[in-house]
Design an enzyme around this catalytic site. Structure first.
Site, PDB file in Angstrom:
ATOM      1  N   ARG A  97       0.884  -1.187  -0.035  1.00 39.11           N
ATOM      2  CA  ARG A  97       0.132  -0.093  -0.009  1.00 39.11           C
ATOM      3  C   ARG A  97       1.062   1.324  -0.058  1.00 39.11           C
ATOM      4  NH1 ARG A  97      -5.052  -1.748   4.030  1.00 39.11           N
ATOM      5  NH2 ARG A  97      -6.493  -2.106   2.352  1.00 39.11           N
ATOM      6  N   LYS A 146     -13.972 -12.792   6.093  1.00 37.99           N
ATOM      7  CA  LYS A 146     -14.909 -11.798   6.513  1.00 37.99           C
ATOM      8  C   LYS A 146     -16.212 -12.422   5.584  1.00 37.99           C
ATOM      9  CE  LYS A 146     -11.691  -7.837   6.882  1.00 37.99           C
ATOM     10  NZ  LYS A 146     -11.349  -6.794   6.120  1.00 37.99           N
ATOM     11  N   GLY A 196      -7.011  -6.543   0.893  1.00 42.32           N
ATOM     12  CA  GLY A 196      -5.817  -6.813   1.691  1.00 42.32           C
ATOM     13  C   GLY A 196      -5.070  -7.999   1.666  1.00 42.32           C
ATOM     14  N   GLY A 231     -12.595  -3.570   0.854  1.00 44.98           N
ATOM     15  CA  GLY A 231     -13.944  -3.229   1.337  1.00 44.98           C
ATOM     16  C   GLY A 231     -14.433  -2.246   0.120  1.00 44.98           C
TER      17      GLY A 231
HETATM   18  P1  ADP Z   1      -9.390 -10.027   2.166  1.00 45.30           P
HETATM   19  O1  ADP Z   1      -8.530  -9.126   3.011  1.00 45.30           O
HETATM   20  O2  ADP Z   1      -8.549 -10.614   0.868  1.00 45.30           O
HETATM   21  O3  ADP Z   1     -10.650  -9.392   1.698  1.00 45.30           O
HETATM   22  P2  ADP Z   1     -10.457 -11.590   4.033  1.00 45.30           P
HETATM   23  O4  ADP Z   1      -9.854 -10.423   5.041  1.00 45.30           O
HETATM   24  O5  ADP Z   1     -11.902 -11.742   4.057  1.00 45.30           O
HETATM   25  O6  ADP Z   1      -9.816 -11.202   2.837  1.00 45.30           O
HETATM   26  O7  ADP Z   1      -9.938 -12.894   4.753  1.00 45.30           O
HETATM   27  C1  ADP Z   1      -8.506 -13.494   4.648  1.00 45.30           C
HETATM   28  C2  ADP Z   1      -8.060 -14.324   5.644  1.00 45.30           C
HETATM   29  O8  ADP Z   1      -9.167 -15.481   5.615  1.00 45.30           O
HETATM   30  C3  ADP Z   1      -6.941 -14.960   5.597  1.00 45.30           C
HETATM   31  O9  ADP Z   1      -5.973 -14.581   6.594  1.00 45.30           O
HETATM   32  C4  ADP Z   1      -6.971 -16.465   5.588  1.00 45.30           C
HETATM   33  O10 ADP Z   1      -6.137 -17.043   6.438  1.00 45.30           O
HETATM   34  C5  ADP Z   1      -8.443 -16.623   6.107  1.00 45.30           C
HETATM   35  N1  ADP Z   1      -9.236 -17.707   5.463  1.00 45.30           N
HETATM   36  C6  ADP Z   1      -9.062 -18.139   4.179  1.00 45.30           C
HETATM   37  N2  ADP Z   1      -9.726 -19.515   4.274  1.00 45.30           N
HETATM   38  C7  ADP Z   1     -10.251 -19.792   5.429  1.00 45.30           C
HETATM   39  C8  ADP Z   1     -10.855 -20.928   6.344  1.00 45.30           C
HETATM   40  N3  ADP Z   1     -11.207 -21.950   5.677  1.00 45.30           N
HETATM   41  N4  ADP Z   1     -10.921 -20.872   7.445  1.00 45.30           N
HETATM   42  C9  ADP Z   1     -10.531 -19.695   8.214  1.00 45.30           C
HETATM   43  N5  ADP Z   1      -9.858 -18.736   7.849  1.00 45.30           N
HETATM   44  C10 ADP Z   1      -9.859 -18.786   6.530  1.00 45.30           C
HETATM   45 MG    MG Z   2      -8.577  -8.870   5.118  1.00 46.15          MG
END
Ligand code: ADP
Ligand code: MG
Length: 413
Positions: free
Chosen positions: A39, A204, A357, A381
């Site tokens: 970033r 999330k 992120g 987001g």
């Molecule tokens: P982004 O930041 O790309 O939008 P999120 O913040 O929603 O993504 O989620 C990222 C996190 O999701 C990562 O830290 C990853 O470890 C976790 N994750 C992915 N799959 C699973 C799962 N099956 N169970 C728990 N956590 C998960």
């Molecule tokens: Mg995230």
């Protein structure tokens, strides 16, 4: 929306002008060490563009979620140092964002030099729901500069003082990063090349379900992995053990599955998953069918068959938006699904966009060349809310300002 060039015209040049830039420098920091500087690098072009014109650049940003008072665990000091390295010129750091240090730092700033103000979220008013309280923060920020450039794409979906209110108080323009990000999102929403596939994952879940509502009318295929998948698997009546599950979203997920079937949108869920007994780097991984998860296990990645199916779907796509890792990529044993999807995106003949992120961090951590992707968004987001069809306050306020901006321009003729 006005650009920096428009701003320069309005102000009769930017040399010697103090311009406040809202950047998104919210990087992961561990004990003062920056884990991933993506970033910060994304914020550099706009800051450099201004500095190159002799502008006195005053950058405001946040780090993490402090509770509205100073907390050195969330200090931007390490970010100032890294930003200076990337710019090739020292960045002056103010130890507050609205107080004496900010004022003194701005007062002593030379033409073409850059200052970074301490975490703006050390002021409770920054994120207040009360416009009058936010207004006090925005008023003080506005006294530091003659113009405002909004470049923190990761926060434009937030109605916050340094994003929204300050833009109402100064001549305002968008920076290069905001322009690029909005441009890519417009390509995704206005006549995307088809097939258009959206891949969702991550943790999330409830934040991300809303986007499906809008995408069901737009995307040709939806691919669901990561923590997201288990609520959908449970909605189909499967046992998901200790996997991530949002029970109150089960009816919503059932509704989406039904609508997808009605509308002929292909909805891909994992058919196999990688399970384990605990959330740990050294946990023992095992592959099972998605409908065979034991009650005392949790799914932390999509299985190899699912990874292959997902990659095959992606190889035919012309437009892909990917948000959310397929598994807990931070642990090597559960990184394969995310690696497979990332790999497929790099081979895409079309536009591939990575949002989120952690998704962006995963791409870098797993060693992919960032230039192999069409675009890596700095705002998860913000891009999701845009795709949901919501208005982004930080963008809206720039659009709204354009009228007065244009009127001001006319007066000068
Ligand atoms: P982004 O930041 O790309 O939008 P999120 O913040 O929603 O993504 O989620 C990222 C996190 O999701 C990562 O830290 C990853 O470890 C976790 N994750 C992915 N799959 C699973 C799962 N099956 N169970 C728990 N956590 C998960
Ligand atoms: Mg995230």
């Amino acid at each position: 929306m006005a650009t920096i060039d428009d701003l320069s015209r309005e102000l009769g040049g930017l040399r010697g002008r103090r311009v406040l830039v809202r950047s998104d420098l919210n990087v992961p920091v561990d004990g003062g060490t920056i884990i991933d500087d993506g970033r910060i690098r994304a914020g550099v072009p706009t800051i450099r563009q201004l500095a190159d014109q002799g502008t006195r650049v005053v950058v405001t940003a946040h780090l993490g979620r402090p509770d509205g008072s100073p907390d050195l665990d969330y200090s931007l000091a390490p970010v100032a140092e890294r930003l200076g390295e990337l710019l090739g010129a020292e960045v002056a750091f103010a130890t507050d964002s609205l107080g004496e240090s900010a004022q003194a730092t701005v007062d002593s700033l030379q033409d073409g030099r850059v200052a970074l103000l301490e975490n703006v979220r050390f002021n409770a008013g920054e994120t207040s729901k009360d416009a009058a309280v936010r207004g006090e923060v925005a008023d003080r920020l506005a006294t530091l500069a003659e113009a405002f450039v909004s470049d923190g794409f990761g926060v434009v979906h937030r109605k916050q003082a340094s994003v929204y209110d300050v833009a109402q108080r100064l001549p305002a323009a968008m920076g290069q990063l905001v322009a690029t990000e909005i441009g890519v999102l417009e390509r995704l929403t206005q006549a995307p090349e088809r097939p258009y596939v959206v891949v969702l994952g991550g943790a999330k879940v409830s934040d991300k379900l809303g986007v499906i509502d809008n995408l069901l009318g737009k995307a040709d295929k939806l691919v669901i992995g990561g923590g997201m998948a288990y609520t959908f698997l449970a909605a189909q009546g499967y046992e998901v053990g200790n996997s991530l599950l949002e029970k109150d979203q089960l009816p919503t997920c059932r509704g989406y599955l039904n609508r997808a079937a009605d509308q002929g949108v292909e909805f891909l869920l994992p058919t196999d998953v990688v399970i384990t007994d605990r959330f740990a780097a050294d946990a023992v991984a095992e592959v099972v069918r998605a409908d065979q998860i034991p009650a005392d296990r949790m799914g932390l990645d999509i299985g190899p068959e699912s990874a292959q199916r997902f990659a095959a779907v992606l190889s035919d796509a012309r437009t892909v938006f990917w948000n959310g890792p397929m598994g807990v990529f931070e642990f090597e044993a559960f990184a394969s699904g995310t690696r497979a999807v990332a790999q497929a995106l790099t081979e895409l003949d079309g536009l591939s966009v990575v949002g989120g992120g952690d998704s962006a961090a995963a791409v870098r951590l797993l060693g992919f060349d960032e230039t192999a992707f069409g675009h890596i968004s700095t705002g998860g987001g913000a891009s999701l809310e845009y795709l949901e069809g919501k208005t982004l306050p930080g963008i809206d306020v720039l659009d709204a300002g354009e009228e007065t901006f244009g009127q001001r321009l006319l007066k000068t003729r």
